[in-house]
Design an enzyme around this catalytic site. Structure first.
Site, PDB file in Angstrom:
ATOM      1  N   THR A 154       0.868  -1.179   0.000  1.00  0.00           N
ATOM      2  CA  THR A 154       0.000   0.000   0.000  1.00  0.00           C
ATOM      3  C   THR A 154       0.897   1.218   0.000  1.00  0.00           C
ATOM      4  O   THR A 154       1.587   1.506   0.990  1.00  0.00           O
ATOM      5  CB  THR A 154      -0.922   0.014   1.225  1.00  0.00           C
ATOM      6  OG1 THR A 154      -1.807  -1.113   1.164  1.00  0.00           O
ATOM      7  CG2 THR A 154      -1.759   1.291   1.259  1.00  0.00           C
TER       8      THR A 154
ATOM      9  N   LYS B 234      -7.606   1.426  -2.756  1.00  0.00           N
ATOM     10  CA  LYS B 234      -7.236   1.030  -1.394  1.00  0.00           C
ATOM     11  C   LYS B 234      -7.438   2.197  -0.429  1.00  0.00           C
ATOM     12  O   LYS B 234      -7.845   2.009   0.725  1.00  0.00           O
ATOM     13  CB  LYS B 234      -5.783   0.558  -1.360  1.00  0.00           C
ATOM     14  CG  LYS B 234      -5.264   0.161   0.033  1.00  0.00           C
ATOM     15  CD  LYS B 234      -6.038  -1.006   0.648  1.00  0.00           C
ATOM     16  CE  LYS B 234      -5.531  -1.376   2.040  1.00  0.00           C
ATOM     17  NZ  LYS B 234      -4.205  -1.999   2.022  1.00  0.00           N
TER      18      LYS B 234
ATOM     19  N   LYS C  75      -0.298   5.508   8.286  1.00  0.00           N
ATOM     20  CA  LYS C  75       0.402   5.654   7.014  1.00  0.00           C
ATOM     21  C   LYS C  75      -0.595   5.694   5.866  1.00  0.00           C
ATOM     22  O   LYS C  75      -0.529   6.557   4.986  1.00  0.00           O
ATOM     23  CB  LYS C  75       1.376   4.495   6.815  1.00  0.00           C
ATOM     24  CG  LYS C  75       2.201   4.587   5.532  1.00  0.00           C
ATOM     25  CD  LYS C  75       2.668   3.224   5.025  1.00  0.00           C
ATOM     26  CE  LYS C  75       1.542   2.479   4.345  1.00  0.00           C
ATOM     27  NZ  LYS C  75       2.005   1.283   3.605  1.00  0.00           N
TER      28      LYS C  75
END
Length: 291
Positions: free
Chosen positions: A97, A172, A240
């Site tokens: 990711t 995502k 994050k």
């Protein structure tokens, strides 16, 4: 069966690579911590390499699952990076990711080398990786996706091609934005039920069959009530991911007020020492009723 290089065999990458080995593929693995690669090979077979380039040499497919943008840039375009060793016509699948920006950058860099690229972040956590039930959202060209899908079916329950380069990463981000809002609502509902002196099992039975139902409710309601937060995806990683989404929002002009607020709530959890707790620990910042 394909000759595959797998870069990054941590909590997520290790189980995914193991599924590929069990399916009969020929794997060479690389991990920044060499001992992890050696241990993985001792358990699952295959071979380990001393660099991404060594792993990628002669591989038909290279798969990565590392930590962040800098890690991904290093293992692909850095010194001893995989791209320098990959052959024209080979396939690169990235399950990290990361930002949509680096996904697009890698696509451009790979195109000049004749390498097909798919950005393919995953959802489903450690359990999904171990059970081969991940959901994967993919960006890239149709030809690249078609080739990648065959491989990813080994460890995924759902694979969706959502668009061109970077689209997997932005999807995502949608996933993480939605989860953040759901977990905050779930946390508040749980604390409200506790303050109201309700039987939490009965509350769950009552509301989980209606519009409030979610994966988070089904899998985390009971453990959140017990202050159990050791279920995989950590707060540090969620921050994050939310940071990536907030940065992309500044680029595409969208507004994410709830995601931004929940990101700050997670910062409080980190300050309290919960950075390695799973994301359901969001509830820990809400005080329990003393009434």
């Amino acid at each position: 069966m394909a000759k595959i290089a797998f870069i990054g065999i941590g909590v997520m990458g290790g189980p995914m690579a193991a599924h590929l080995t069990r399916a009969g593929h020929d794997l060479t693995v690389y991990n920044r911590t060499k001992s992890k690669a050696e241990k993985w090979v001792a358990e699952h077979g295959g071979a380990f390499a001393h660099s991404p380039a060594e792993a990628a040499k002669d591989a038909q497919i290279v798969i990565s699952c590392v930590g962040n943008d800098d890690d991904l840039s290093s293992v692909t375009m850095g010194r001893d990076g995989a791209f320098g060793a990959m052959q024209s016509g080979s396939l690169f699948i990235d399950h990290t990711t990361v930002s949509a920006q680096i996904a697009r950058q890698l696509s451009v860099e790979a195109q000049g080398r004749g390498i097909h690229v798919v950005d393919a972040p995953v959802s489903g956590g450690q359990a999904g990786a171990e059970n081969g039930k991940l959901s994967i959202m993919c960006g890239g060209g149709k030809e690249a996706f078609a080739a990648a899908e065959i491989i990813m079916n080994v460890y995924a329950a759902r694979i969706v091609h959502v668009g061109g380069p970077g689209a997997g990463q932005t999807t995502k981000m949608c996933n993480q934005i939605a989860i953040a809002g759901v977990l905050e609502g779930l946390s508040e509902a749980l604390r409200f039920a506790q303050a109201s002196k309700l039987d939490l099992d009965k509350v769950y039975d009552a509301i989980s069959g209606g519009a409030a139902q979610s994966w988070q409710m089904d899998n985390r309601w009971a453990t959140m009530a017990k202050d159990e937060f050791d279920f995989g995806f950590a707060v540090d990683w969620m921050r994050k991911d939310l940071g990536l989404a907030l940065e992309e929002a500044r680029t595409n002009g969208s507004t994410l007020p709830v995601a931004a607020l929940v990101d700050q709530f997670y910062a409080e959890v980190q300050v309290a020492g919960g950075g390695r707790h799973d994301t359901s620990s969001l509830v820990s910042r809400l005080p329990k009723s003393r009434a």
